[in-house]
Design a protein around this motif. Structure first.
Motif, PDB file in Angstrom:
ATOM      1  N   SER A   7       0.824  -1.209   0.000  1.00  0.00           N
ATOM      2  CA  SER A   7       0.000   0.000   0.000  1.00  0.00           C
ATOM      3  C   SER A   7       0.857   1.258   0.000  1.00  0.00           C
ATOM      4  O   SER A   7       0.541   2.239  -0.682  1.00  0.00           O
ATOM      5  N   ARG A   8       1.950   1.225   0.756  1.00  0.00           N
ATOM      6  CA  ARG A   8       2.851   2.387   0.757  1.00  0.00           C
ATOM      7  C   ARG A   8       3.514   2.569  -0.614  1.00  0.00           C
ATOM      8  O   ARG A   8       3.759   3.693  -1.058  1.00  0.00           O
ATOM      9  N   MET A  33       1.005   4.380  -2.661  1.00  0.00           N
ATOM     10  CA  MET A  33       1.005   5.792  -2.269  1.00  0.00           C
ATOM     11  C   MET A  33       2.134   6.562  -2.930  1.00  0.00           C
ATOM     12  O   MET A  33       1.956   7.686  -3.413  1.00  0.00           O
ATOM     13  N   ASP A  34       3.299   5.953  -2.962  1.00  0.00           N
ATOM     14  CA  ASP A  34       4.495   6.620  -3.469  1.00  0.00           C
ATOM     15  C   ASP A  34       4.570   6.611  -4.994  1.00  0.00           C
ATOM     16  O   ASP A  34       4.868   7.643  -5.621  1.00  0.00           O
ATOM     17  N   SER A  69      -4.322   6.103  -4.678  1.00  0.00           N
ATOM     18  CA  SER A  69      -3.236   6.515  -3.791  1.00  0.00           C
ATOM     19  C   SER A  69      -3.766   7.029  -2.453  1.00  0.00           C
ATOM     20  O   SER A  69      -3.175   6.763  -1.398  1.00  0.00           O
ATOM     21  N   ARG A  70      -4.898   7.724  -2.479  1.00  0.00           N
ATOM     22  CA  ARG A  70      -5.481   8.231  -1.230  1.00  0.00           C
ATOM     23  C   ARG A  70      -6.031   7.089  -0.382  1.00  0.00           C
ATOM     24  O   ARG A  70      -5.851   7.049   0.838  1.00  0.00           O
ATOM     25  N   GLU A  76      -3.239   5.375   1.305  1.00  0.00           N
ATOM     26  CA  GLU A  76      -2.805   6.140   2.481  1.00  0.00           C
ATOM     27  C   GLU A  76      -3.724   5.871   3.669  1.00  0.00           C
ATOM     28  O   GLU A  76      -3.274   5.747   4.814  1.00  0.00           O
ATOM     29  N   GLN A  77      -5.021   5.756   3.395  1.00  0.00           N
ATOM     30  CA  GLN A  77      -5.985   5.505   4.458  1.00  0.00           C
ATOM     31  C   GLN A  77      -5.780   4.138   5.111  1.00  0.00           C
ATOM     32  O   GLN A  77      -5.857   3.998   6.329  1.00  0.00           O
ATOM     33  N   SER A 128      -2.955   4.109   7.622  1.00  0.00           N
ATOM     34  CA  SER A 128      -2.946   5.120   8.680  1.00  0.00           C
ATOM     35  C   SER A 128      -4.217   5.122   9.530  1.00  0.00           C
ATOM     36  O   SER A 128      -4.316   5.905  10.474  1.00  0.00           O
TER      37      SER A 128
END
Length: 296
Positions: free
Chosen positions: A155-156, A159-160, A205-206, A209-210, A213
């Motif tokens: 997932s990271r 995001m990146d 990507s959002r 991030e969710q 986090s």
């Protein structure tokens, strides 16, 4: 990434478009092949890199229990369009979409709600916000807070890399090699590519991030009076089995561990998963009717 083993729709399952005040959502609708849909309907919500097709293998069996069952693409996923605004893809915003979909699907009836993986975090928002009274809630391979382990790493990476490289490059570099190493057939591989590239890059990507986090809302969920099931595969590599079991204990929820399954029990053990859901839904409906008869 949940990977369906087949794409041909079973009898009684058809594509649908669900119209809400906030837009149109792509869905698969299942109705009983024989008999009528006399029991309460159900809504199924996929995970981060998934889609409604992740539930194909269970839809017919679930519908044959006498229900209308719908699986949807979240906003920005596959065949549901989404905006470029990152705030449209928070768990809270997506949970508000679930409330709207519940109103459309249930039309005043109680509704069974199922969230798989990231979809569990999203649907949990809808249960907690109190706008909709659900008949039951199932967390399928979903945990109390941020995902961990190799799925958190993936997932990271989304995001990146998605904002920097784009979806096609991320497919070439990460998703396609993983699918090829797993021996995914050509037809399914083509679908997985089409699905990923159809996602909103901003949304994907959002949402990634969710999922890495999200804070723990178990105590808040526990305050909601809704029958709850925690269901996961015995080899789940998302949230650890112990973490999901502890969450179930805190919630006072029923728990089902699906033998032989990993993170996608609806794909990996569809008949066992469907049978567990039907049993749980039937019990939830019986308890509701018993409570109503007592109160009357």
């Amino acid at each position: 990434m949940s990977t369906p083993r087949f794409l041909n729709l079973p009898p009684g399952v058809v594509p649908q478009k669900l119209e809400t005040p906030e837009g149109t959502f792509a869905a698969l609708e299942a109705l009983p092949v024989s008999g009528v849909a006399e029991r309460w309907p159900a809504l199924m919500v996929p995970g981060l890199t998934g889609s409604k097709e992740d539930f194909i293998a269970v839809l017919q069996t679930l519908a044959q229990s006498g229900r209308r069952v719908l699986a949807v693409d979240l906003r920005g996923q596959y065949e549901t369009p989404g905006p470029d605004d990152p705030e449209a893809y928070t768990c809270a915003a997506l949970g508000a979409d679930i409330d709207l979909l519940a109103q459309v699907v249930a039309d005043g009836e109680p509704l069974h709600l199922v969230g798989h993986s990231f979809g569990g975090l999203v649907t949990r928002e809808a249960v907690i916000d109190g706008r909709t009274k659900f008949a039951s809630f199932t967390l399928m391979s979903s945990g109390p807070a941020a995902i961990v382990g190799r799925r958190a790493h993936a997932s990271r990476r989304i995001m990146d890399e998605v904002p920097r490289l784009g979806l096609e490059q991320v497919w070439d570099d990460a998703f396609e090699p993983e699918a090829l190493s797993a021996g995914v057939p050509d037809e399914i591989l083509a679908f997985l590519r089409r699905r990923l590239l159809s996602n909103s890059p901003t949304g994907l990507s959002r949402m990634a991030e969710q999922v890495v986090s999200m804070h723990d809302r178990t105590d808040e969920l526990r305050q909601v009076e809704v029958p709850t099931l925690v269901l996961y595969g015995e080899h789940d590599d998302g949230w650890p089995a112990q973490t999901q079991a502890e969450m179930a204990a805190t919630l006072g929820a029923e728990i089902v561990v699906v033998p032989g399954a990993a993170h996608s029990p609806a794909v990996e053990a569809p008949e066992t998963t469907a049978a567990a859901l039907v049993r749980f839904w039937n019990r939830a409906e019986s308890r509701h009717l018993d409570t109503r008869s007592v109160s009357v």
